[in-house]
Design a protein around this motif. Structure first.
Motif, PDB file in Angstrom:
ATOM      1  N   GLU A 638       0.831  -1.213   0.000  1.00 40.01           N
ATOM      2  CA  GLU A 638       0.000   0.000   0.000  1.00 40.01           C
ATOM      3  C   GLU A 638       0.862   1.258   0.000  1.00 40.01           C
ATOM      4  N   LYS A 639       1.920   1.242   0.804  1.00 43.75           N
ATOM      5  CA  LYS A 639       2.805   2.411   0.874  1.00 43.75           C
ATOM      6  C   LYS A 639       3.502   2.634  -0.467  1.00 43.75           C
ATOM      7  N   ALA A 640       3.960   1.567  -1.103  1.00 41.80           N
ATOM      8  CA  ALA A 640       4.653   1.692  -2.389  1.00 41.80           C
ATOM      9  C   ALA A 640       3.717   2.233  -3.468  1.00 41.80           C
ATOM     10  N   LEU A 641       2.478   1.758  -3.496  1.00 40.93           N
ATOM     11  CA  LEU A 641       1.526   2.222  -4.510  1.00 40.93           C
ATOM     12  C   LEU A 641       1.088   3.654  -4.259  1.00 40.93           C
ATOM     13  N   ASN A 642       0.974   4.050  -2.990  1.00 41.76           N
ATOM     14  CA  ASN A 642       0.638   5.444  -2.669  1.00 41.76           C
ATOM     15  C   ASN A 642       1.730   6.402  -3.130  1.00 41.76           C
ATOM     16  N   LYS A 643       2.971   5.927  -3.055  1.00 40.48           N
ATOM     17  CA  LYS A 643       4.099   6.788  -3.409  1.00 40.48           C
ATOM     18  C   LYS A 643       4.347   6.813  -4.911  1.00 40.48           C
ATOM     19  N   HIS A 644       4.242   5.670  -5.581  1.00 35.46           N
ATOM     20  CA  HIS A 644       4.672   5.588  -6.979  1.00 35.46           C
ATOM     21  C   HIS A 644       3.520   5.543  -7.989  1.00 35.46           C
ATOM     22  N   SER A 646       1.930   3.413  -9.681  1.00 35.21           N
ATOM     23  CA  SER A 646       1.838   2.435 -10.781  1.00 35.21           C
ATOM     24  C   SER A 646       2.484   1.130 -10.332  1.00 35.21           C
ATOM     25  N   PHE A 647       1.975   0.027 -10.875  1.00 31.13           N
ATOM     26  CA  PHE A 647       2.519  -1.294 -10.514  1.00 31.13           C
ATOM     27  C   PHE A 647       3.981  -1.414 -10.928  1.00 31.13           C
ATOM     28  N   ASN A 648       4.315  -0.869 -12.103  1.00 27.72           N
ATOM     29  CA  ASN A 648       5.696  -0.957 -12.601  1.00 27.72           C
ATOM     30  C   ASN A 648       6.662  -0.241 -11.677  1.00 27.72           C
ATOM     31  N   ALA A 649       6.335   1.034 -11.373  1.00 34.63           N
ATOM     32  CA  ALA A 649       7.232   1.832 -10.541  1.00 34.63           C
ATOM     33  C   ALA A 649       7.326   1.256  -9.132  1.00 34.63           C
ATOM     34  N   ALA A 650       6.192   0.819  -8.579  1.00 40.40           N
ATOM     35  CA  ALA A 650       6.218   0.225  -7.236  1.00 40.40           C
ATOM     36  C   ALA A 650       7.028  -1.060  -7.227  1.00 40.40           C
ATOM     37  N   GLY A 651       6.877  -1.861  -8.319  1.00 38.03           N
ATOM     38  CA  GLY A 651       7.647  -3.109  -8.416  1.00 38.03           C
ATOM     39  C   GLY A 651       9.140  -2.849  -8.451  1.00 38.03           C
ATOM     40  N   LYS A 652       9.569  -1.850  -9.238  1.00 37.81           N
ATOM     41  CA  LYS A 652      10.999  -1.534  -9.296  1.00 37.81           C
ATOM     42  C   LYS A 652      11.517  -1.060  -7.951  1.00 37.81           C
ATOM     43  N   ALA A 653      10.726  -0.255  -7.245  1.00 39.15           N
ATOM     44  CA  ALA A 653      11.146   0.244  -5.937  1.00 39.15           C
ATOM     45  C   ALA A 653      11.293  -0.892  -4.931  1.00 39.15           C
ATOM     46  N   LEU A 654      10.438  -1.898  -5.027  1.00 39.40           N
ATOM     47  CA  LEU A 654      10.460  -3.018  -4.077  1.00 39.40           C
ATOM     48  C   LEU A 654      11.306  -4.193  -4.557  1.00 39.40           C
ATOM     49  N   GLY A 655      11.808  -4.116  -5.808  1.00 42.61           N
ATOM     50  CA  GLY A 655      12.587  -5.238  -6.345  1.00 42.61           C
ATOM     51  C   GLY A 655      11.711  -6.404  -6.744  1.00 42.61           C
ATOM     52  N   LEU A 656      10.437  -6.123  -7.117  1.00 46.76           N
ATOM     53  CA  LEU A 656       9.491  -7.156  -7.532  1.00 46.76           C
ATOM     54  C   LEU A 656       9.037  -6.887  -8.971  1.00 46.76           C
ATOM     55  N   THR A 657       8.472  -7.894  -9.603  1.00 43.30           N
ATOM     56  CA  THR A 657       7.895  -7.680 -10.935  1.00 43.30           C
ATOM     57  C   THR A 657       6.545  -6.987 -10.797  1.00 43.30           C
ATOM     58  N   HIS A 658       6.137  -6.298 -11.877  1.00 43.17           N
ATOM     59  CA  HIS A 658       4.846  -5.605 -11.819  1.00 43.17           C
ATOM     60  C   HIS A 658       3.700  -6.602 -11.691  1.00 43.17           C
ATOM     61  N   ASN A 659       3.899  -7.856 -12.197  1.00 41.62           N
ATOM     62  CA  ASN A 659       2.864  -8.884 -12.046  1.00 41.62           C
ATOM     63  C   ASN A 659       2.651  -9.243 -10.578  1.00 41.62           C
ATOM     64  N   THR A 660       3.767  -9.334  -9.830  1.00 40.79           N
ATOM     65  CA  THR A 660       3.671  -9.681  -8.406  1.00 40.79           C
ATOM     66  C   THR A 660       2.950  -8.576  -7.648  1.00 40.79           C
ATOM     67  N   VAL A 661       3.329  -7.319  -7.906  1.00 40.04           N
ATOM     68  CA  VAL A 661       2.697  -6.194  -7.210  1.00 40.04           C
ATOM     69  C   VAL A 661       1.205  -6.146  -7.537  1.00 40.04           C
ATOM     70  N   SER A 662       0.872  -6.359  -8.844  1.00 39.40           N
ATOM     71  CA  SER A 662      -0.533  -6.345  -9.259  1.00 39.40           C
ATOM     72  C   SER A 662      -1.323  -7.439  -8.552  1.00 39.40           C
ATOM     73  N   SER A 663      -0.726  -8.644  -8.469  1.00 42.33           N
ATOM     74  CA  SER A 663      -1.400  -9.769  -7.816  1.00 42.33           C
ATOM     75  C   SER A 663      -1.632  -9.489  -6.332  1.00 42.33           C
ATOM     76  N   LYS A 664      -0.619  -8.922  -5.665  1.00 42.39           N
ATOM     77  CA  LYS A 664      -0.751  -8.611  -4.234  1.00 42.39           C
ATOM     78  C   LYS A 664      -1.797  -7.521  -4.001  1.00 42.39           C
ATOM     79  N   ALA A 665      -1.826  -6.530  -4.881  1.00 41.03           N
ATOM     80  CA  ALA A 665      -2.805  -5.450  -4.738  1.00 41.03           C
ATOM     81  C   ALA A 665      -4.230  -6.002  -4.845  1.00 41.03           C
ATOM     82  N   ARG A 666      -4.426  -6.944  -5.797  1.00 41.61           N
ATOM     83  CA  ARG A 666      -5.753  -7.558  -5.891  1.00 41.61           C
ATOM     84  C   ARG A 666      -6.074  -8.366  -4.654  1.00 41.61           C
TER      85      ARG A 666
END
Length: 673
Positions: A638-644, A646-666
């Motif tokens: 939640e913090k990463a998505l509030n800051k960035h 987008s799934f892509n930008a949040a994924g890069k910040a966390l060292g994860l793929t955008h697919n992983t971030v998208s799946s977790k957000a859902r």
């Protein structure tokens, strides 16, 4: 030696004279060891020992011919042979007999020639009577020569054009006919002696195989064009080499991937272009090379599969198929994205697809609650004992009811027993009933809860609270489905499904001896764990919405809303009392609410006051008790998505793929702001 002579026989060299000449020539050839040949005008010289060739020269009276003699004693032999040819061919009866035998032998030879030629022959005389019908004609027409020779052709073959040829004396050449199963080309010509018609002949050539071959060639051409279109349509680059290494074909995709023009590729030899490359190695060894990664001159990285073209054990060339890895990577990312979505949807489908309407009263969207309901749905399809585990207020009774009402026993009774609420001295009577006079105050026979639950389900809540003496009696009814009433001797059989529930650690009670191990295993056939509310916080907004609507209906109030600050406070509260505590707070808040919106200050202070006063992450880290991994994970996502944003930008910040971030957000119901 060559000698010119004049033929004096008035009828020329007809068949019988030709036979006498051949007989004489063979006699002199054997005697003088020579060979005779004859030549007339422009005709080529032919052996004098062949009746057919001699007749075919059509030598007439007063014609001049040359006798050629080759051998040892040519002078005497040439003189004798020449004198014989210039004579009047006088012969006696013995000579006639020998000549006739010789003619008969040559006639048989002629018939053999006619029967062994590849084409069919049909000959009629001037009266349209069939006089020749060879073996190939028999095969084509499907008739025997015995059935046709001597018969008028119009009776046997009414469609034949030979009678027309007889009348017009004109040839008809190369016309196609369909005779039975055969396709034939026919040449029909008149037989003329001088200008007089002597008959007509048809020659039939079977072209059925040629017709079939032409169709096959057409099909091969069409097939080649189809394969050409296929090769040009595929997205992989294809390069074909012959056995010498010369490039004979590349498709459009190959020129696109390599960035080379077609004219700069075709005809080039791989020996000069890449003598140590994969294609050269495959031509040399005959072994395929698969999955080879190479960088082309235009810096495009490709993966290549090179296979030899081997026919009858010989290497006739090689074929190379290349794919741009960049395109593959894009497709792989898309596939991963679709696969992740499919896995998520499949997981949700498995959790929910078998839940009947009996589970509608259990509110939640989290994976954990769906997992529990999925097990409960499966358990409802059998009669085995179920043990529901979970903290107080997690909804164990709701699960028990759902199991009952979605089972085959749904028409039977559902009997609830709170074992902790009944004094131990009365529990046996409550469960099994008692006979009249069994104890002081037992004025009449009373049915126990197990009897009342016959053909249905009994729910034993707080099963961990019963004492050991009662556990022995309960074991019997769980195990044997039979019991005796208090004060009675009659054994009563019941058909009842048992669902037990507890918020205690039964395993620890078994270790301390406070709970019988045999009873534990009898009850724990199908265990169902209900997660506490703090482990399924994604369900809080759904539960709050459900409770608001329920309380509004009970209080006859207009629809009430809750603002984000209030819902966030409820979300991050620990909920030691679970759903029961949440329902209690919502009831209190709704009763005291003055307008139609629940705000933060409408909630009890202990819900939203934090001693640390920091961010959600700081609050979580400063808590004395550890949160679950999923709770920490949700705060981080939640913090990463509030800051960035987008799934892509949040994924890069966390060292994860955008697919992983998208799946977790859902999973945690987090939206992008």
């Amino acid at each position: 030696m060559t000698r010119k002579i004049i033929i004096h026989h008035e009828k020329g060299l007809h068949a019988r004279v030709a036979a006498m000449i051949v007989q004489k020539a063979e006699e002199l050839q054997n005697k003088y060891n020579v060979i005779f040949k004859v030549k007339k005008g422009a005709f080529k010289e032919v052996p004098l020992s062949s009746i057919l060739l001699l007749i075919s020269m059509k030598i007439k009276v007063n014609d001049e011919v040359e006798i050629i003699t080759v051998g040892e004693n040519v002078q005497g032999a040439s003189q004798l042979m020449g004198d014989f040819l210039e004579s009047d061919f006088v012969y006696d009866q013995n000579s006639i007999s020998e000549v006739d035998n010789l003619l008969q032998d040559n006639i048989i030879t002629t018939e053999n020639i006619f029967n062994n030629i590849a084409n069919g022959l049909l000959v009629i005389d001037e009266n349209e009577v069939i006089i020749l019908f060879n073996q190939e004609a028999e095969r084509i027409f499907g008739m025997s020569s015995d059935d046709v020779i001597g018969k008028n052709i119009q009776l046997v073959f009414p469609d034949s054009r030979l009678p027309e040829i007889n009348r017009t004396k004109k040839s008809v050449i190369a016309y196609t006919q369909r005779i039975g199963n055969y396709t034939v080309v026919t040449n029909s010509t008149p037989i003329l002696v001088g200008n007089e018609i002597k008959g007509a002949v048809s020659i039939f050539e079977d072209i059925s195989k040629l017709v079939n071959i032409s169709w096959e060639l057409k099909e091969i051409k069409e097939l080649k064009e189809k394969y050409q279109l296929i090769l040009e349509s595929v997205q992989d680059g294809i390069c074909v080499l012959d056995d010498q290494g010369e490039i004979t074909y590349v498709n459009t995709a190959y020129t696109r991937i390599t960035g080379q023009a077609l004219e700069n590729i075709i005809g080039k030899n791989i020996v000069q272009i890449s003598p140590k490359g994969d294609r050269m190695n495959v031509l040399r060894t005959g072994l395929p090379i698969l999955g080879s990664i190479r960088k082309k001159e235009n810096q495009v990285v490709v993966v290549a599969n090179v296979n030899p073209i081997i026919v009858d054990g010989q290497i006739l060339g090689a074929i190379s198929v290349i794919k741009d890895i960049t395109e593959v990577q894009v497709l792989a990312d898309k596939l991963n994205q679709v696969s992740a979505k499919a896995d998520y949807l499949q997981e949700e489908l498995i959790r929910t697809k078998k839940l009947g309407p009996a589970f509608d009263g259990i509110i939640g969207i989290s994976g954990k609650i769906f997992d529990s309901m999925a097990i409960a749905a499966k358990a409802s399809m059998s009669n085995y004992t179920v043990l529901v585990r979970g903290e107080s207020g997690t909804g164990k009774e709701l699960i028990a009811e759902a199991i009952h009402y979605s089972s085959a026993r749904c028409e039977g009774p559902f009997i609830r027993v709170n074992c902790a609420a009944i004094p131990p001295t009365l529990l046996e009577s409550e469960l099994f009933g008692h006979e009249k006079g069994a104890f002081t105050g037992a004025f009449k026979t009373k049915l126990g809860r197990f009897e009342l639950a016959n053909k249905g389900t009994i729910f034993l809540d707080e099963i961990g609270e019963i004492d050991r003496s009662m556990q022995v009696k309960l074991l019997r009814v769980v195990q044997e489905k039979e019991f005796q009433r208090v004060g009675g001797e009659k054994t009563i059989k019941v058909d009842v499904r048992i669902v037990a529930a507890t918020n205690q650690n039964l395993e620890e009670l078994v270790k301390t001896g406070d709970f019988r191990e045999d009873l534990y295993y009898r009850l724990n056939v199908i265990p169902i764990w209900l997660p506490p509310l703090r482990e399924r916080k994604e369900d809080i907004p759904v539960l709050v919405e459900f409770l608001i609507q329920k309380i509004c209906d009970e209080l006859s109030k207009e629809k009430v809303q809750i603002d984000k600050a209030a819902i966030d406070a409820l979300f991050y509260y620990d909920w030691p009392g679970n759903i029961r505590e949440l329902e209690n707070i919502m009831e209190r808040t709704m009763i005291l609410l003055e307008d139609n919106t629940i705000r933060l200050n409408n909630l009890p202070k202990y819900i939203y006051e934090n001693e640390g006063g920091g961010s959600k992450m700081e609050d979580a880290l400063n808590m004395k008790e550890l949160l679950t991994w999923e709770e920490y994970e949700k705060i981080i996502i939640e913090k990463a998505l509030n800051k960035h944003s987008s799934f892509n930008a949040a994924g890069k910040a966390l060292g994860l793929t955008h697919n992983t971030v998208s799946s977790k957000a859902r999973k945690y119901n987090i939206g992008i702001k």
